[in-house]
Design a protein around this motif. Sequence first.
Motif, PDB file in Angstrom:
ATOM      1  N   MET A   1       0.844  -1.183   0.000  1.00 19.68           N
ATOM      2  CA  MET A   1       0.000   0.000   0.000  1.00 19.68           C
ATOM      3  C   MET A   1       0.885   1.240   0.000  1.00 19.68           C
ATOM      4  SD  MET A   1      -2.996   1.048   2.652  1.00 19.68           S
ATOM      5  CE  MET A   1      -2.015   1.884   3.886  1.00 19.68           C
ATOM      6  N   SER A   2       0.698   2.109  -0.993  1.00 21.72           N
ATOM      7  CA  SER A   2       1.475   3.348  -1.033  1.00 21.72           C
ATOM      8  C   SER A   2       0.615   4.492  -0.545  1.00 21.72           C
ATOM      9  CB  SER A   2       1.926   3.681  -2.447  1.00 21.72           C
ATOM     10  OG  SER A   2       2.343   2.529  -3.109  1.00 21.72           O
ATOM     11  N   VAL A   3       1.269   5.497   0.005  1.00 20.08           N
ATOM     12  CA  VAL A   3       0.552   6.691   0.432  1.00 20.08           C
ATOM     13  C   VAL A   3       1.078   7.874  -0.382  1.00 20.08           C
ATOM     14  CG1 VAL A   3       0.075   8.229   2.364  1.00 20.08           C
ATOM     15  CG2 VAL A   3       0.199   5.748   2.726  1.00 20.08           C
ATOM     16  N   LEU A   4       0.163   8.615  -0.976  1.00 21.99           N
ATOM     17  CA  LEU A   4       0.558   9.760  -1.791  1.00 21.99           C
ATOM     18  C   LEU A   4       0.042  11.051  -1.168  1.00 21.99           C
ATOM     19  CD1 LEU A   4      -0.422   7.270  -3.894  1.00 21.99           C
ATOM     20  CD2 LEU A   4       0.676   8.841  -5.471  1.00 21.99           C
ATOM     21  N   VAL A   5       0.949  11.984  -0.988  1.00 20.22           N
ATOM     22  CA  VAL A   5       0.563  13.298  -0.492  1.00 20.22           C
ATOM     23  C   VAL A   5       0.795  14.286  -1.632  1.00 20.22           C
ATOM     24  CG1 VAL A   5       1.088  15.121   1.172  1.00 20.22           C
ATOM     25  CG2 VAL A   5       1.122  12.724   1.902  1.00 20.22           C
ATOM     26  N   ASN A   6      -0.239  14.961  -2.031  1.00 22.36           N
ATOM     27  CA  ASN A   6      -0.171  15.873  -3.172  1.00 22.36           C
ATOM     28  C   ASN A   6       0.405  15.148  -4.396  1.00 22.36           C
ATOM     29  OD1 ASN A   6      -0.796  18.386  -4.198  1.00 22.36           O
ATOM     30  ND2 ASN A   6       1.271  19.194  -3.887  1.00 22.36           N
ATOM     31  N   ASP A   7      -0.053  13.926  -4.599  1.00 15.41           N
ATOM     32  CA  ASP A   7       0.350  13.071  -5.725  1.00 15.41           C
ATOM     33  C   ASP A   7       1.794  12.574  -5.670  1.00 15.41           C
ATOM     34  OD1 ASP A   7      -2.203  13.196  -6.884  1.00 15.41           O
ATOM     35  OD2 ASP A   7      -1.722  15.168  -7.738  1.00 15.41           O
ATOM     36  N   GLU A   8       2.511  12.884  -4.599  1.00 11.71           N
ATOM     37  CA  GLU A   8       3.880  12.366  -4.454  1.00 11.71           C
ATOM     38  C   GLU A   8       3.854  11.174  -3.505  1.00 11.71           C
ATOM     39  OE1 GLU A   8       7.012  13.911  -5.178  1.00 11.71           O
ATOM     40  OE2 GLU A   8       6.312  15.807  -6.058  1.00 11.71           O
TER      41      GLU A   8
ATOM     42  N   LYS B   1      -4.762  13.644   7.299  1.00 15.83           N
ATOM     43  CA  LYS B   1      -5.550  14.859   7.061  1.00 15.83           C
ATOM     44  C   LYS B   1      -5.513  15.755   8.312  1.00 15.83           C
ATOM     45  CE  LYS B   1     -10.037  16.656   6.060  1.00 15.83           C
ATOM     46  NZ  LYS B   1     -11.457  16.430   5.995  1.00 15.83           N
ATOM     47  N   ASP B   2      -5.591  15.121   9.484  1.00 19.10           N
ATOM     48  CA  ASP B   2      -5.558  15.910  10.717  1.00 19.10           C
ATOM     49  C   ASP B   2      -4.150  16.358  11.085  1.00 19.10           C
ATOM     50  OD1 ASP B   2      -8.229  15.565  10.945  1.00 19.10           O
ATOM     51  OD2 ASP B   2      -8.098  13.826  12.285  1.00 19.10           O
ATOM     52  N   LEU B   3      -3.170  15.633  10.620  1.00 10.56           N
ATOM     53  CA  LEU B   3      -1.807  15.872  11.088  1.00 10.56           C
ATOM     54  C   LEU B   3      -1.024  16.863  10.219  1.00 10.56           C
ATOM     55  CD1 LEU B   3      -1.007  12.157  11.925  1.00 10.56           C
ATOM     56  CD2 LEU B   3      -1.102  14.019  13.597  1.00 10.56           C
ATOM     57  N   ILE B   4      -1.373  16.911   8.947  1.00  8.28           N
ATOM     58  CA  ILE B   4      -0.626  17.811   8.056  1.00  8.28           C
ATOM     59  C   ILE B   4      -1.288  19.188   8.093  1.00  8.28           C
ATOM     60  CG2 ILE B   4       0.094  18.244   5.662  1.00  8.28           C
ATOM     61  CD1 ILE B   4       0.084  15.209   5.255  1.00  8.28           C
ATOM     62  N   PRO B   5      -0.523  20.225   8.392  1.00  5.31           N
ATOM     63  CA  PRO B   5      -1.123  21.564   8.464  1.00  5.31           C
ATOM     64  C   PRO B   5      -1.582  22.022   7.080  1.00  5.31           C
ATOM     65  CG  PRO B   5       1.273  21.671   8.711  1.00  5.31           C
ATOM     66  CD  PRO B   5       0.919  20.222   8.673  1.00  5.31           C
ATOM     67  N   ARG B   6      -2.519  22.937   7.089  1.00  3.68           N
ATOM     68  CA  ARG B   6      -3.006  23.458   5.805  1.00  3.68           C
ATOM     69  C   ARG B   6      -1.917  24.252   5.099  1.00  3.68           C
ATOM     70  NH1 ARG B   6      -8.781  26.205   6.355  1.00  3.68           N
ATOM     71  NH2 ARG B   6      -9.875  24.609   7.551  1.00  3.68           N
TER      72      ARG B   6
ATOM     73  N   LYS C   1      11.555  20.542  12.428  1.00  2.00           N
ATOM     74  CA  LYS C   1      10.920  19.237  12.544  1.00  2.00           C
ATOM     75  C   LYS C   1      10.003  18.919  11.370  1.00  2.00           C
ATOM     76  CE  LYS C   1      11.106  19.136  17.513  1.00  2.00           C
ATOM     77  NZ  LYS C   1      10.350  18.933  18.731  1.00  2.00           N
ATOM     78  N   MET C   2      10.071  19.756  10.347  1.00  5.64           N
ATOM     79  CA  MET C   2       9.233  19.525   9.174  1.00  5.64           C
ATOM     80  C   MET C   2      10.019  18.768   8.122  1.00  5.64           C
ATOM     81  SD  MET C   2       6.203  20.982   9.372  1.00  5.64           S
ATOM     82  CE  MET C   2       5.298  22.408   9.970  1.00  5.64           C
ATOM     83  N   ARG C   3       9.302  17.978   7.344  1.00  6.02           N
ATOM     84  CA  ARG C   3       9.912  17.306   6.200  1.00  6.02           C
ATOM     85  C   ARG C   3       9.229  17.800   4.939  1.00  6.02           C
ATOM     86  NH1 ARG C   3      14.654  14.459   6.481  1.00  6.02           N
ATOM     87  NH2 ARG C   3      15.011  14.515   8.710  1.00  6.02           N
TER      88      ARG C   3
ATOM     89  N   GLY D   1       7.813  17.379  -2.019  1.00  8.55           N
ATOM     90  CA  GLY D   1       7.386  18.227  -3.116  1.00  8.55           C
ATOM     91  C   GLY D   1       7.126  19.608  -2.542  1.00  8.55           C
ATOM     92  N   LYS D   2       5.904  20.063  -2.687  1.00  2.19           N
ATOM     93  CA  LYS D   2       5.583  21.396  -2.188  1.00  2.19           C
ATOM     94  C   LYS D   2       5.019  21.356  -0.763  1.00  2.19           C
ATOM     95  CE  LYS D   2       2.796  22.675  -5.492  1.00  2.19           C
ATOM     96  NZ  LYS D   2       1.836  23.539  -6.157  1.00  2.19           N
ATOM     97  N   VAL D   3       4.869  20.149  -0.231  1.00  7.41           N
ATOM     98  CA  VAL D   3       4.162  20.022   1.043  1.00  7.41           C
ATOM     99  C   VAL D   3       5.132  19.758   2.191  1.00  7.41           C
ATOM    100  CG1 VAL D   3       2.403  18.720   2.292  1.00  7.41           C
ATOM    101  CG2 VAL D   3       2.165  19.106  -0.165  1.00  7.41           C
ATOM    102  N   GLU D   4       4.874  20.444   3.303  1.00  8.28           N
ATOM    103  CA  GLU D   4       5.674  20.192   4.494  1.00  8.28           C
ATOM    104  C   GLU D   4       4.896  19.312   5.460  1.00  8.28           C
ATOM    105  OE1 GLU D   4       6.600  24.084   5.879  1.00  8.28           O
ATOM    106  OE2 GLU D   4       8.667  23.907   5.191  1.00  8.28           O
ATOM    107  N   ILE D   5       5.511  18.228   5.869  1.00 10.68           N
ATOM    108  CA  ILE D   5       4.832  17.321   6.799  1.00 10.68           C
ATOM    109  C   ILE D   5       5.587  17.341   8.130  1.00 10.68           C
ATOM    110  CG2 ILE D   5       4.045  14.961   7.204  1.00 10.68           C
ATOM    111  CD1 ILE D   5       4.019  14.480   4.246  1.00 10.68           C
ATOM    112  N   PRO D   6       4.898  17.637   9.232  1.00 10.93           N
ATOM    113  CA  PRO D   6       5.602  17.652  10.521  1.00 10.93           C
ATOM    114  C   PRO D   6       6.018  16.234  10.931  1.00 10.93           C
ATOM    115  CG  PRO D   6       3.267  18.181  10.801  1.00 10.93           C
ATOM    116  CD  PRO D   6       3.490  17.959   9.343  1.00 10.93           C
ATOM    117  N   GLN D   7       7.121  16.188  11.643  1.00 12.38           N
ATOM    118  CA  GLN D   7       7.651  14.900  12.092  1.00 12.38           C
ATOM    119  C   GLN D   7       6.619  14.093  12.872  1.00 12.38           C
ATOM    120  OE1 GLN D   7      10.586  15.417  15.051  1.00 12.38           O
ATOM    121  NE2 GLN D   7      10.556  13.240  15.522  1.00 12.38           N
TER     122      GLN D   7
END
Length: 597
Positions: free
Chosen positions: A485-492, A518-523, A576-578, A581-587
């Motif tokens: 199972m792959s997970v894609l965030v903003n198609d990445e 959805k709850d964890l990644i900031p807008r 602490k962000m990763r 692509g264009k999206v920052e995901i907190p650790q």
Amino acid sequence: HAFDKIRNFSIIAHIDHGKSTLADRLIQFTGGLSDREMSEQVLDSMDIEKERGITIKAQTVSLQYPADDGETYTLNLMDTPGHVDFAYEVSRSLAACEGSLLIVDASQGVEAQTLANVYQALDRDHEIVPVLNKIDLPAAEPDRVREQIEDVIGIDASDAIEASAKSGIGIKDILEAIVKRLPPPQGDFEAPLKAMLVDSYYDVYLGVVVIVRIMDGVLKKGDKIRMIGTKATYDVDRLGTFTPKMIDRQTLEPGEIGFLIASIKEVADTRVGDTITHERKPCDAPLEGFRPAQPVVFCGLFPVDANDFDELRAAMGKLRLNDASFSYEMESSAALGFGFRCGFLGLLHLEIIQERLSREFNLELIATAPSVVYEMGMNNGDEITLHNPADMPDVVKIKEIREPWIKASIMTPDDYLGPILKLCQERRGIQTDLSYVGSRAMVQYDLPLNEVVFDFYDRLKSITQGYASFDYQLADYRAGDLVKMSVLVNDEPVDALSMLVHRSQAEVRGRSMCEKLKDLIPRHMFKIPIQAALGGRVIARETISAMRKDVTAKCYGGDATRKRKLLDKQKAGKKKMRQFGKVEIPQEAFIAALKMD
Ligand code: GDP
Ligand code: MG
């Protein structure tokens, strides 16, 4: 012979029933240490062990006890780890002894963990001395607990000893019972050397210290020895026993438990359960039950700050010096950068290593989802072992995927049986047996290890309030309908979040992963789709809506200090962000997303 005056015993107890306190009391009573040398709980030496109240490594102490019969006995105490991840280590410690003290808290009664270890000891034909501890407490009910020991465990508890490790009641009775009720070891002085490697640890000054139980023959300082499992040979530089201080000796004889030092470089060169013999005159067969440590759970560990990579490598090297069952090799992830793929004995082991890395070495880490080892039969006849779902080959080339299954035993008060059966069923379990001992149910399941490594133990504990004991053995590999199972965030695709799951669970897992992210990644300033997919097929989807522009505008108002604070905070948060692509995901999003519920 000399070993008439030796007794080797281990202590079996549920967590918090007083094992360590009693061990300390026995050491104190027999004068192994002065009061000044007795720091609290001598035997649990690692900080994490003290905090969690569990013993991770087995420890041993040799006590000199002048008994009522006028003879002085050597009592060798082996403390044993108390967690299913270390079941093999426990089995080796028990194999080095002839008897066990069974400690039961007289105010609590027999509890989960007691059982698995008692049965192991009974399997080894141990004589068992039951001790009813904490009788100083007003809530203590020694008679009820005595009866319970007989009902639940099925051993005679009529001469169980009432004791308080805390206030020193019954300590002498326990020592007398060890001498009178436990059998002395046996062995052949004339036979070729046969000794069991019970444990080993790394000491900065001494190098590797090996704990051995001599079965047959005599081990002398200066002897050339061979480890049958690893085939390595060494010269014995030092020999001795622990009181718990190290006391040097010239020889160790049959029945004795002690240490040897032999210029061994790493703990990884020693294998718990291995047989040690003389190079010149070896014994004819190794001891039974030896099994090399096999990591069963893998995960990736990545530094949050990429600059910490070298430090992480050095820290892992140091931990590995003292822990042969932990393995690591470098890996790189598009999402997380450079890090290591690490192997562990189980989830607690994983947690301990992770905690030590952050605590002792001050490293901030991201851990990927724990995964088991998969076997893959390829269409071209090749066999592949997969430690990392991110490395999964193209599905069209795979003939079958096999996953490890375990044989699990769960013991529980029957009130909790319903929820346990439900949990096992949800995790693809196959029930193989169900029986009762008094009001306790014992149920056997075959379960895919994959379904257990996430949080099975925690779930079991929480649905049974800690009253169920759980024990397992690896059984075999079985083919299963497993998919990546792959997970894609903003198609990445985010490689660190990909996992192998059973097809029947894929949708549930995928949906819960997307909801959590959805709850964890900031807008962000734009809309972010989050998808879970099997191959090209999307099985779950969520969308994070775009942030309204005026929210950021607010940040730039206000006075200067407030503004600076805000900027500092943002900077700290940045670290602490990763970036994907264009999206920052907190650790935290990774850690939280990888936890199941
Ligand atoms: P272990 O997890 O089995 O090693 O248990 P510990 O020896 O760490 O003891 C757990 C807790 O019980 C500690 O707070 C001890 O002080 C306490 N304890 C141990 N033995 C006794 C006892 O005989 N009486 C009382 N009242 N408390 C005890
Ligand atoms: Mg303890």
